[in-house]
Design a protein around this motif. Sequence first.
Motif, short mmCIF file in Angstrom:
data_model
loop_
_atom_site.label_atom_id
_atom_site.label_comp_id
_atom_site.label_asym_id
_atom_site.label_seq_id
_atom_site.Cartn_x
_atom_site.Cartn_y
_atom_site.Cartn_z
N PHE A 24 0.50 -1.47 0.01
CA PHE A 24 0.32 0.28 0.19
C PHE A 24 1.14 1.37 -0.41
CE2 PHE A 24 -2.45 2.94 2.13
CZ PHE A 24 -3.74 2.70 1.55
N HIS A 80 -12.08 12.51 -0.38
CA HIS A 80 -10.40 12.41 0.19
C HIS A 80 -10.12 12.43 -1.37
CE1 HIS A 80 -6.32 11.24 1.31
NE2 HIS A 80 -6.63 10.50 1.62
N GLU A 82 -6.79 11.58 -2.32
CA GLU A 82 -5.66 10.21 -2.79
C GLU A 82 -5.73 9.46 -3.02
OE1 GLU A 82 -3.89 8.55 0.85
OE2 GLU A 82 -2.08 7.97 -0.34
N ASP A 84 -5.55 7.02 -4.04
CA ASP A 84 -6.39 5.06 -3.57
C ASP A 84 -8.26 5.49 -3.98
OD1 ASP A 84 -5.46 6.54 -1.65
OD2 ASP A 84 -6.32 4.98 -0.63
N HIS A 85 -8.27 6.35 -3.64
CA HIS A 85 -9.99 6.93 -3.41
C HIS A 85 -10.42 7.88 -5.09
CE1 HIS A 85 -9.54 5.11 -0.21
NE2 HIS A 85 -8.52 6.03 0.36
N HIS A 148 -6.88 11.89 6.27
CA HIS A 148 -5.35 11.97 6.16
C HIS A 148 -4.64 13.13 5.42
CE1 HIS A 148 -2.47 8.97 3.68
NE2 HIS A 148 -2.01 9.69 4.88
N ASP A 167 -10.97 7.45 5.25
CA ASP A 167 -10.29 6.41 5.87
C ASP A 167 -9.93 6.65 7.23
OD1 ASP A 167 -8.10 6.12 3.15
OD2 ASP A 167 -7.01 7.69 3.82
N TYR A 197 -3.02 -0.13 10.27
CA TYR A 197 -3.46 0.87 9.33
C TYR A 197 -3.81 2.21 9.86
CZ TYR A 197 -6.32 3.34 6.10
OH TYR A 197 -6.79 4.30 5.01
N HIS A 228 -11.57 1.86 3.61
CA HIS A 228 -11.24 0.93 3.85
C HIS A 228 -11.78 -0.43 4.37
CE1 HIS A 228 -7.75 2.48 0.71
NE2 HIS A 228 -8.02 3.37 1.86
FE1 FEO Z 1 -5.78 8.27 2.12
FE2 FEO Z 1 -7.23 5.39 1.06
O1 FEO Z 1 -6.28 7.27 1.40
#
Ligand code: FEO
Length: 406
Positions: A24, A80, A82, A84-85, A148, A167, A197, A228
């Motif tokens: 990750f 968010h 980032e 990954d989203h 985050h 997150d 995490y 997640h």
């Molecule tokens: Fe801060 Fe799941 O990204």
Amino acid sequence: MESVRRLGPDWFWVGGSDRRLARFENMFPLPDGVAYNAYLLIDEKTVLIDTVDAAVTRPFLENIEAALDGRPLDFLVVNHMEPDHCANIEALAARYPAMKIVGNRKTFSLMAQFYDFDVALREYEVKEGDRLPIGRRTLRFTFAPMVHWPEVMLTLEETEGVLFSADAFGAFGAFSGNLFSAPALYESRWLDEARRYYANIVGRYGGQVQRVLGKLAGADIRMICPAHGPIWRENLPYILEKYDRWSRYEPETAGVVLAYATMYGNTEAAVHRLAARLADRGVEDIRMFDVSKTHPSFIVAEVFRLSHLVLAAPTYNGGLYYAMDALLREMAALNVRKRGVAVVENGSWAPAAGKEMATLLAGMTEMELLAPPLTLKSAPKNGQREALDALADRVADGVLAARERL
Ligand code: FEO
């Protein structure tokens, strides 16, 4: 093939799981994969909460198409930015030309940095506490800066009390069918990866997490849908208490992490002696880690869990063994604090590791050095058994005292 999951009469999980990604953020190992959650609400307006990582674009787009069942997508809420989203924002914009994007000023500024489409045409800007009625349901937005990234916001669906938490409250780990965290299984299935995490991804920002928990304190929240890991619909106080504890940097349990570096087994032998003495003194929760073998993210997570820490390392090139140096710098970056610590150094001709470990610990907050660093020269000798036992006793005294208050 679509893998839509119905969460209620008019809303769906439309995310995806990835078991192929090794790390990750290209840093943290994923032995059980990771899930990227996105949620679709079907009301007078259709609203998608977040997108997913590029690795699961295809099932994600298929899920949305299936769940929309021919309707257009009216809003995408971006909690968010980032990747990954948010990796699929452009793809969605191309597929759904009338889609508005709900975010805050910082969301849109990051969006314009990452992507090339005309963000301004799509913007639906919200401010702290704003509400967006979408029919039977109303969404309310709570900003959560640095949980985050700076633009993060949480979306509360007020009719059923569903918090879409980005997150926050998330975990590493891909799904195996069940999207919900069954209380009976949470500790064995999810807790360690939720802690890892939290500690490694959000751990630095405990103060910001505390502020968000304060903002949410009066809200009617009956379900938590993170970006997640599993959805919470039972026993919400359990995960809220964990987040409160982790973000105050308070340990969960009285116990000891023994993190050591060893080149030829001599420092390790000393740590085995310490561990045995701790066990003989009644310390039950002891975890030994070779810092060259175990990724620091697992060690940091255990440091968040347990009350005490023993660090043991050889001197290397006149300083601290590199893997131990990296672990301590990572702990400092994550704001680890409030732990009782003991240090053992080894050095055959000019021991320097202890001083460096003590200096790095001194740069952290509320770390209590229980004794001066204990020095070994090459290998622990019989005359040092007493010194090792005395150090173990100092640690054991602290652990047994912590057991009374935890
Ligand atoms: Fe801060 Fe799941 O990204």
